[in-house]
Enzyme design. Sequence first.
Site, PDB file in Angstrom:
ATOM      1  NE  ARG A  88      21.892  49.209  83.366  1.00  0.00           N
ATOM      2  CZ  ARG A  88      21.214  48.630  82.359  1.00  0.00           C
ATOM      3  NH1 ARG A  88      21.326  47.351  82.097  1.00  0.00           N
ATOM      4  NH2 ARG A  88      20.436  49.369  81.583  1.00  0.00           N
ATOM      5  CD  GLU A  91      27.368  47.904  82.438  1.00  0.00           C
ATOM      6  OE1 GLU A  91      26.704  47.609  81.422  1.00  0.00           O
ATOM      7  OE2 GLU A  91      27.308  49.017  82.991  1.00  0.00           O
ATOM      8  CB  SER A 114      33.154  32.618 101.749  1.00  0.00           C
ATOM      9  OG  SER A 114      32.245  31.542 101.651  1.00  0.00           O
TER      10      SER A 114
END
Lengths: 147, 147, 147, 147, 147, 147, 147, 147, 147, 147
Positions: A88, A91, A114
């Site tokens: 997830r 995604e 960073s």
Amino acid sequence: MMTKEALTALILEKKAALSLTWEAIAAGMSLSPVFAVSACLGMNSLKEEPAQKLVTLLDLPAEAKTILMACPTKVWDKAIPTDPLIYRFYEVIGVYGPTIKSLIHEKFGDGIMSAIDFSMHIDKEENPAGDRVVVTMNGKFLPYKSW
Amino acid sequence: MMTKEALTALILEKKAALSLTWEAIAAGMSLSPVFAVSACLGMNSLKEEPAQKLVTLLDLPAEAKTILMACPTKVWDKAIPTDPLIYRFYEVIGVYGPTIKSLIHEKFGDGIMSAIDFSMHIDKEENPAGDRVVVTMNGKFLPYKSW
Amino acid sequence: MMTKEALTALILEKKAALSLTWEAIAAGMSLSPVFAVSACLGMNSLKEEPAQKLVTLLDLPAEAKTILMACPTKVWDKAIPTDPLIYRFYEVIGVYGPTIKSLIHEKFGDGIMSAIDFSMHIDKEENPAGDRVVVTMNGKFLPYKSW
Amino acid sequence: MMTKEALTALILEKKAALSLTWEAIAAGMSLSPVFAVSACLGMNSLKEEPAQKLVTLLDLPAEAKTILMACPTKVWDKAIPTDPLIYRFYEVIGVYGPTIKSLIHEKFGDGIMSAIDFSMHIDKEENPAGDRVVVTMNGKFLPYKSW
Amino acid sequence: MMTKEALTALILEKKAALSLTWEAIAAGMSLSPVFAVSACLGMNSLKEEPAQKLVTLLDLPAEAKTILMACPTKVWDKAIPTDPLIYRFYEVIGVYGPTIKSLIHEKFGDGIMSAIDFSMHIDKEENPAGDRVVVTMNGKFLPYKSW
Amino acid sequence: MMTKEALTALILEKKAALSLTWEAIAAGMSLSPVFAVSACLGMNSLKEEPAQKLVTLLDLPAEAKTILMACPTKVWDKAIPTDPLIYRFYEVIGVYGPTIKSLIHEKFGDGIMSAIDFSMHIDKEENPAGDRVVVTMNGKFLPYKSW
Amino acid sequence: MMTKEALTALILEKKAALSLTWEAIAAGMSLSPVFAVSACLGMNSLKEEPAQKLVTLLDLPAEAKTILMACPTKVWDKAIPTDPLIYRFYEVIGVYGPTIKSLIHEKFGDGIMSAIDFSMHIDKEENPAGDRVVVTMNGKFLPYKSW
Amino acid sequence: MMTKEALTALILEKKAALSLTWEAIAAGMSLSPVFAVSACLGMNSLKEEPAQKLVTLLDLPAEAKTILMACPTKVWDKAIPTDPLIYRFYEVIGVYGPTIKSLIHEKFGDGIMSAIDFSMHIDKEENPAGDRVVVTMNGKFLPYKSW
Amino acid sequence: MMTKEALTALILEKKAALSLTWEAIAAGMSLSPVFAVSACLGMNSLKEEPAQKLVTLLDLPAEAKTILMACPTKVWDKAIPTDPLIYRFYEVIGVYGPTIKSLIHEKFGDGIMSAIDFSMHIDKEENPAGDRVVVTMNGKFLPYKSW
Amino acid sequence: MMTKEALTALILEKKAALSLTWEAIAAGMSLSPVFAVSACLGMNSLKEEPAQKLVTLLDLPAEAKTILMACPTKVWDKAIPTDPLIYRFYEVIGVYGPTIKSLIHEKFGDGIMSAIDFSMHIDKEENPAGDRVVVTMNGKFLPYKSW
């Protein structure tokens, strides 16, 4: 000498045997949970003090301190993670990556966040409609420089 | 009918011509910047009201409203992103994925953070040692159920 | 609005028509050659001054300045480069990557070399046994921090 | 006979037991650190003299000399490296590859930089704003020939 | 501590030794067959009660209960499955994926079917022209929300 | 002659212009919605009667009938789908594939579920806790035969 | 300016129109066939003289000379070639690669065969049992050097 | 029974213990070095006579003869080789593949060079400017036939 | 319990020890050679009778019968086979796949050839110009059905 | 000059316009259907006579003859085919590849079946239980030779 992988396995066993939570282990190391866990899983190195504290807390063998302080080679097997919890997040980066990029550039100019001068926290937000996971990432903005 | 890609290109042109920031566009749509930008980039659908507001704000053609409201097919080309800004987030998932997993399971039990019942914000934290990017993700915890 | 790709094609044409070297173009922009070329090839953004200088030097259309100043999405097609000149650098990273890692950690502690706060120069070392290419990379060391 | 991998593991153990730095080991072999480390990690072969010196310095078994002198098969597992330190170099090649190509061709004509007749050095540049890593690559230019 | 993989192997051995079907094992755990098997194969965690029942039913060692209750890391090796039975389901997703998407959006609006708040059943439909496999998936519709 | 892709685009346009749902189009073709949509999206061929009905219903050009009746080459671009709705089904196959395999073999013996002699339905189950998507697949069991 | 690809297409057309063989074209350029063809296909650059000869021989437009002399970016699409003729060579490298490596190291020591200071010829060996293709590669041995 | 891999390891050990070169081993088998080495590395099968000769020469166990005569499954791990010596040959096929194809078709018509009815030799060409590797491949031309 | 892989290794050993051909083993199982070998290599399951016959013929341990009768998970490692014998069949599918598709559709309509209700034979056709391999595949045509 | 792809498109159009089957076209070219179709789809070259016959039969432009006679570069996009009809053949190679290899070696010795000196036929076997596709491949056995 034990590898980082072997040490992680030993830490997990000790954690189970002592019925300790990650929160408690992190507190015992005077570190935030995310960083403490990442070091226990072999993805970050520890400074001497928290390394010693962990060795004491979990009664690890002496050589563990050196291994915990060694710079790890960070490796992951799956370019695209399969575990649903981790996927997830992958995604989210796929769907919102260009959005994040547009907004960081608008707020900060050309550069990146960073991933090294970086911290992360994971919190639980209680909610009657279902508790919520809150993940906060905080990274230094690094501007591109010309030369 | 215009594709979502064509509409995104048109939005970017109008945005530049009108010298509008994403912040301003999002405010004009009464939405948070992350969601508003993701919809403008074709990765989320809009409800009718913000779609109409965007059409008015950027003086888009009438059919734009329908396109903005259509359910997008979310696609990204690079399984591993190359752009450094986006890659750093991919790297964070690779390095901290198992850590995030361990901590969410400890706090919530077995389940995942939803990437659908989900929101994200991007903020700037001013800092004399260099400003910092703060990304907050907030997703509903979805417990695995047995049956 | 012209894309970065279209602008790069135009720059290459103007460069050929004016018989200018990259060295001369970089000098005209008051930038080092590596950075100047990378911006002309669409992989870095320019500050306003060098952007304006380039527009003037190559007689580019007015909108070029905005495009040169826009934050690029850095993309490369080949995860493993095929061109022999570029592949050799990929090979160097493959062969010497763990060596570089070991030595940076020994000299600096745990952390990385920044690819953002970074500069590069390419020089020619004349040598009777065959001239040599000298590539110098200079990046800020970014230490991992715990939190 | 021991494999190169087993020998590398032994070298790392001896290095730790003797508290030697790579710099010291390289000095003991009369070689530069980059080459010395790459040979210890199994990515380059040694001539007899430095091989013997290493065997003596680390008190390695006799067969180690033969193994150190054997031509290695250079293999890396990750086409795209995951470790952040090594990835940054991969990223540099992705972002600046076409720039490096353009400048080498402008300075030298059609050809490549050799990755075989090649040397590399890694230095620390002290800097109050943060120390810097300086990587210098020096490779023979190999012109394409027609026939 | 035993891994989930080792426990799965032990379960399969016990199942064979006791001549139990998956149906019978699932009934003994008061769970549906699909969920029960997925937990036995290490792809789901069990609540305490069914875990205890399984331990008793198959006479597993005491530590098995803890392992069965641990949150698994869900991993599969083949991005594209090779086994014909599993591949056919992959093919169905490839062929009908966009169709499923169109129909779910038409019936429910923008959102997805949850794979977490989800159940599945596999039934046999007797048919003189050849028995048929009936797979039923039932997942909560999760609407995309704006914010 | 129009390609299947071009015809799909035309069908989507006509569908929008006529404000027809997929349900209505399927009813007009005397077919179930899943099959009807898959044919409109170019992933299945139609028999003459439903092809003619669709041509009439959407007022498609005459050649459309032939194209709808042609055997399609079924192609999908993403071996691992990126769209979240489709990915969840891929994930279900990854997580439950071996479970499905075990149960089908237990119920039917060695063989597979056909993806050709196959039908699928998508239904909405109203539920106060959130409506649910119900997907039913029904495929002929094909036993492996020896020879 | 024409791309190398467009020029290759033009060369092939002119070659067909003039009924010239590659042998004849190479002879007209005073080059060996392999090198001449590789330059015509855009994989090598030409010196001025053969470039001019080719322009004259095939009556190419004036700008062709510059394009033929430009340093090409060598790209191939298929990491594993599909065309059977080319695949067989790939297979030879797969099957005999470690053998070639062992024998070159035995004869020359540690190093490689250059693919840059390199030539290749393709000859026909007449044979009553079936003519044979003879491919000869000749590359400079490049020894690894220590530093 | 020993695998081909185990036998190869044994052959390499015996070769080292007896200080034999591949040239000498091949001569002892009355075979050319390329074929002899490929069989010792497990990529080709031997006829009985050279198998027996090798067993005698290296004092291999009796079962080695059978293993050397068995038809090997030819496998290589890296679709794109990483070792620089082998990669250069891969690069040659990438750069010159279409050239080789054009010239073989011109000389022989439509067909391929066999990689089965095939031989290869590796020679050293002494050269004051640096010795050269000469690789000669000789394969039967196989014309495509129509039917 | 032995795995299918371990049983295959045992079968190969017994086959060698008894000097049996696959033809003879298949005859002893009253099965065709292709099916018999595929079951011995762990890619198909056996009915009880041929399983018992194989156990008797090769004097396998008692548990072998159960293993031979178990439904295998069919896995292959190389998406593109490397062994030349197997690759040629892969190539045939690549080159002739669309041709096979066109002809099956012309002869049978829309549908596929089953790989489950399927048999295969391999024969030798003697020929003075070189013997020929004849592979015959026979699979049930499965028509796509609408619903 | 038309490409092979453009010619294939034209052939398909003419075939449809003239309502010709592949069988009829092949007969008109005095070739077997498999070879004729593969040439029409651009995967094989034609000799002059059948090329002329095809041009006449379909009333193709004059240049078509040359294009049909040109040696094609055989390319396929999907390393693993997605179309179910073609995938089943891929699956057959995956499942039965090692079996085919074992039986060919047993019957013929070490070597392969040629995919060049090769023919294929596709037939329909009428069967009351469902018609069957019969695919016959016939390729010359090519023995490995030593040298």
